[in-house]
Design an enzyme around this catalytic site. Structure first.
Site, PDB file in Angstrom:
ATOM      1  N   LYS A  22     -27.080  36.916 -19.138  1.00  0.00           N
ATOM      2  CA  LYS A  22     -26.625  36.516 -20.799  1.00  0.00           C
ATOM      3  C   LYS A  22     -28.230  37.018 -21.493  1.00  0.00           C
ATOM      4  O   LYS A  22     -29.107  36.028 -21.600  1.00  0.00           O
ATOM      5  CB  LYS A  22     -26.449  34.995 -20.801  1.00  0.00           C
ATOM      6  CG  LYS A  22     -26.027  34.649 -22.510  1.00  0.00           C
ATOM      7  CD  LYS A  22     -26.241  33.404 -22.901  1.00  0.00           C
ATOM      8  CE  LYS A  22     -27.436  33.206 -23.441  1.00  0.00           C
ATOM      9  NZ  LYS A  22     -27.620  34.027 -24.938  1.00  0.00           N
ATOM     10  N   GLY A  49     -37.261  30.885 -21.609  1.00  0.00           N
ATOM     11  CA  GLY A  49     -37.313  30.513 -23.202  1.00  0.00           C
ATOM     12  C   GLY A  49     -38.126  29.282 -23.584  1.00  0.00           C
ATOM     13  O   GLY A  49     -39.253  29.006 -22.656  1.00  0.00           O
ATOM     14  N   SER A  50     -37.607  28.499 -24.329  1.00  0.00           N
ATOM     15  CA  SER A  50     -38.577  27.442 -24.634  1.00  0.00           C
ATOM     16  C   SER A  50     -38.354  26.292 -23.677  1.00  0.00           C
ATOM     17  O   SER A  50     -37.379  26.022 -22.950  1.00  0.00           O
ATOM     18  CB  SER A  50     -37.866  26.747 -26.154  1.00  0.00           C
ATOM     19  OG  SER A  50     -36.473  26.233 -26.035  1.00  0.00           O
ATOM     20  N   GLY A  71     -35.236  24.748 -21.759  1.00  0.00           N
ATOM     21  CA  GLY A  71     -35.391  24.895 -20.172  1.00  0.00           C
ATOM     22  C   GLY A  71     -35.185  23.582 -19.632  1.00  0.00           C
ATOM     23  O   GLY A  71     -34.640  23.594 -18.454  1.00  0.00           O
ATOM     24  N   GLU A  98     -39.214  29.628 -16.806  1.00  0.00           N
ATOM     25  CA  GLU A  98     -40.430  30.375 -17.321  1.00  0.00           C
ATOM     26  C   GLU A  98     -40.436  29.641 -18.721  1.00  0.00           C
ATOM     27  O   GLU A  98     -39.456  30.390 -19.440  1.00  0.00           O
ATOM     28  CB  GLU A  98     -40.675  31.522 -17.158  1.00  0.00           C
ATOM     29  CG  GLU A  98     -42.210  32.160 -17.311  1.00  0.00           C
ATOM     30  CD  GLU A  98     -42.560  32.485 -18.538  1.00  0.00           C
ATOM     31  OE1 GLU A  98     -43.337  31.456 -19.087  1.00  0.00           O
ATOM     32  OE2 GLU A  98     -42.182  33.354 -19.162  1.00  0.00           O
ATOM     33  N   CYS A 117     -45.190  34.491 -24.710  1.00  0.00           N
ATOM     34  CA  CYS A 117     -45.293  33.219 -24.171  1.00  0.00           C
ATOM     35  C   CYS A 117     -46.923  33.214 -23.700  1.00  0.00           C
ATOM     36  O   CYS A 117     -47.520  31.974 -23.320  1.00  0.00           O
ATOM     37  CB  CYS A 117     -44.342  32.934 -23.051  1.00  0.00           C
ATOM     38  SG  CYS A 117     -44.424  34.156 -21.730  1.00  0.00           S
ATOM     39  N   GLU A 149     -46.583  24.858 -29.461  1.00  0.00           N
ATOM     40  CA  GLU A 149     -46.422  26.327 -29.427  1.00  0.00           C
ATOM     41  C   GLU A 149     -45.735  26.728 -30.714  1.00  0.00           C
ATOM     42  O   GLU A 149     -44.759  26.473 -31.346  1.00  0.00           O
ATOM     43  CB  GLU A 149     -45.375  26.772 -28.283  1.00  0.00           C
ATOM     44  CG  GLU A 149     -45.289  28.156 -28.167  1.00  0.00           C
ATOM     45  CD  GLU A 149     -44.360  28.592 -26.916  1.00  0.00           C
ATOM     46  OE1 GLU A 149     -44.824  29.579 -26.354  1.00  0.00           O
ATOM     47  OE2 GLU A 149     -43.346  27.848 -26.622  1.00  0.00           O
TER      48      GLU A 149
END
Length: 493
Positions: free
Chosen positions: A172, A225-226, A230, A247, A281, A382
C-alpha cells in the site's frame, strides 16, 4: 491518468470504487486519480499473494535474484523518466529525485547479490555422527505500507529483501505518491515477475492499511510513517501475533563543537535541514552548538539561507521545493507560531510563501530559530518541514544530553576535529545512525537503517539486517549415527 490496482499480475478496473485526485504540490495541477480500495480488494490481493508464494518460495534464491538484476537494469534505463515523475508528484528537486532512483537501483543490485548468500550457519553437534545447521526460511506474505517522502527508495528497501527471501508482497503506497508505485509495478510486470508475487493496492490507511495489518494470511508487516500511526500498527499487528517492523519519526540534531570546521558544518546543516524541504525522517531539525561559535554559525546560516532558491523542483536552479500538501503547510506554520509564542528568536523565514508562481503550490520559507529551549515543543516534536532550532550548549557532555533528550532516536551528527570527542559521541549518542563531520542524512543501502526509542521497534530497513524482517530461522539436525541420540542426555562429556 486513472491509476488501477495491480493484483495477481493484472491491472484491475473497478468503477464501483471512489477515487481521489493526485496533486502536484509545486503548482496544484492534478496529475491523475487513484481508486480508494476497500477491504475486499485487500482480500483478493492476499489470496493471490498466498497462492503465488507457494511456488515463489520453491524458486532457487539465485533465480529469484535474477529478477532483481533485471529490475535494476530497468530502473537504470528509466532513471530520468522516473525522477521527473517523482518530482512532479512529491515535489523534491530533480537532483534529489535522481538520487532517490539511484538508491532503488543500488538496493536492487545489493539484494540480488544476497540471492547467492542468504547466509545461515553450520555448527558442530555435541553428539557424534550428527550434523547441525540453520537456514533462513521465508515467512509468507509481506504487507508493506510506505510513505510519500521517499516513494521509490523506501519501497525498494522493503520489497527487494522480501522478494529475494522468498516472500510475496502486498504493497500500500501513499496516496500522495501513487505514480511511483504504478511505475514500479510496470517494471515488475515487464521483467516477468510471476503473477501475484507483487500486488499494489491503493487506498486510505484506515481502510486498506488496517485490512493489511489485520489479514490472517499476511504474516509480516513493514511500516514507515509517523510514530502515532506506527504505534497503532504495532498494537494491531501484535494482537494477531505478526512480525511488525516499524520505521517512524525523528528529531535529529547536528552537534557543532567549538573546534569544528564551520564551513563544512554549514554545508551539512543546510543540506540536512532544507533538502526535500525538511521532509525527511533524517532531516536536521536541531542544531546543538557550542557557545563559543554560536554567533558565527548563526550569521553564516542566515546568510546562506537567504541564497536558497525556492520553487518547482523541475527547475535545476531550485534548491528547495514545496512541501507535500496544504495540511503539511499548515502544520509547519502551526509549530512556527508556537515557537514564537514560547520565546524562541526567529532569525529568518517563518512564513508561508504565496507570491507569484509560489501561490499555486505549497511552499514554506526555510526557517531558523535561535535561543530555543531544549525542552520546548519546537525542540521536542517532529515538524517535518524546513525549520531549524538552534540550541546553545557549553560542553560535549551537555550536547549529548540535549541530543538524547527527545523521544526519538534516528540520526545524529557531530562536527569536531577532536578524535576523543568524536569517539565519545559515537558511543553515547542514542540514535540508530551517527554521522561524523557530515549532516544527519545520506544513508547508504548496505548498512542497516532505523533508530531507537520512538523511531522504531528494533528492526531495520536496508542492509543485510533487512533480511531478518522477512525471514524466520529454521534449525536443522541431521543424525546419521543410525541410532537415537538424545541431546544433553546422551552427551556424557
Amino acid at each position: 491518468m486513472k491509476l488501477l490496482n495491480f493484483i495477481g499480475g493484472e491491472w484491475i478496473e473497478d468503477n464501483s470504487l471512489q477515487t481521489m485526485p493526485v496533486i502536484n504540490p509545486a503548482n496544484g495541477e492534478q496529475l491523475g486519480t487513484i481508486p480508494l480500495s476497500t477491504k475486499f480488494q485487500v482480500e483478493i490481493a492476499a489470496q493471490k499473494a498466498k497462492e503465488a508464494q507457494k511456488q515463489w518460495a520453491l524458486v532457487p534464491a539465485p533465480k529469484r535474484a535474477d529478477y532483481l538484476y533485471e529490475i535494476a537494469f530497468k530502473l537504470k534505463e528509466k532513471k530520468e523518466h522516473l525522477a521527473q515523475i517523482l518530482t512532479k508528484e512529491m515535489g523534491k528537486v530533480i537532483e534529489e529525485a535522481r538520487g532517490e532512483v539511484q538508491e532503488g537501483i543500488d538496493m536492487a543490485l545489493y539484494m540480488a547479490a544476497e540471492g547467492r548468500r542468504l547466509f545461515g550457519e553450520t555448527v558442530p553437534s555435541e553428539l557424534p555422527n550428527k550434523f547441525a545447521m540453520s537456514v533462513r526460511a521465508p515467512i509468507g506474505v509481506a504487507g508493506l505500507i510506505t510513505p510519500w517522502n521517499f516513494p521509490i527508495a523506501i519501497a525498494t528497501w522493503k520489497s527487494f529483501p522480501a522478494l529475494v527471501a522468498g516472500n510475496t508482497v502486498i504493497w500500500k503506497p501513499s496516496n500522495e505518491t501513487p505514480f511511483m508505485a504504478y511505475e514500479l509495478a510496470k517494471i515488475f510486470e515487464e521483467v516477468g515477475l510471476p503473477p501475484g508475487v507483487v500486488n499494489v493496492v491503493f487506498g486510505s490507511g484506515p481502510t486498506v492499511g488496517t485490512a493489511i495489518v489485520e489479514h490472517p494470511d499476511i504474516r509480516v508487516i513493514s511500516f514507515t510513517g509517523s510514530t502515532t500511526t506506527g504505534s497503532k500498527v504495532a498494537e494491531l499487528g501484535g494482537k494477531h501475533l505478526k512480525k511488525v517492523s516499524l520505521e517512524m519519526g525523528g528529531k535529529n540534531a547536528v552537534i557543532v563543537m567549538d573546534d569544528a570546521n564551520l564551513d563544512l558544518a554549514l554545508e551539512g546543516i543546510l543540506w540536512s535541514a532544507f533538502g526535500t524541504a525538511g521532509q525527511r525522517c533524517t532531516a536536521c531539525s536541531r542544531v546543538i552548538v557550542h557557545k563559543n561559535v554560536k554567533q558565527e554559525l548563526e550569521n553564516r546560516l542566515v546568510e546562506a539561507t537567504k541564497q536558497l532558491t525556492i520553487g518547482d523542483g523541475l527547475d535545476p536552479s531550485v534548491k528547495v521545493g514545496p512541501v507535500i500538501n496544504k495540511a503539511a503547510l499548515e502544520k509547519i506554520n502551526h509549530y512556527v507560531q508556537i515557537g514564537k509564542q514560547q520565546g524562541a528568536n526567529l532569525l529568518i523565514g517563518g512564513e508561508i510563501l504565496s507570491e507569484g508562481e509560489l501561490s499555486k503550490g505549497y511552499y514554506y520559507a526555510p526557517t531558523i530559530f535561535t535561543d530555543v529551549e531544549a525542552t520546548s515543543i519546537l525542540a521536542q516534536e517532529e515538524i517535518f518541514g524546513p525549520v531549524i532550532s538552534i540550541i546553545e550548549v557549553s560542553s560535549l557532555e551537555e550536547a549529548i544530553e540535549v541530543n538524547n533528550g527527545v523521544k526519538f532516536g534516528l540520526s545524529s551528527s557531530i562536527f569536531s576535529q577532536d578524535i576523543n570527542k568524536i569517539f565519545k559521541a559515537q558511543q553515547l549518542l542514542d540514535t540508530g545512525i551517527v554521522y561524523v563531520n557530515a549532516g544527519t542524512t545520506g544513508a547508504e543501502i548496505h548498512l542497516p537503517f532505523g533508530g531507537t526509542k520512538g523511531t522504531g521497534n528494533g528492526h531495520r530497513d536496508s542492509g543485510q539486517a533487512a533480511l531478518d524482517v522477512y525471514t524466520e530461522w529454521k534449525s536443522i539436525y541431521v543424525d546419521y549415527s543410525g541410532k537415537l541420540q538424545r541431546a544433553q542426555i546422551d552427551n556424557n562429556a
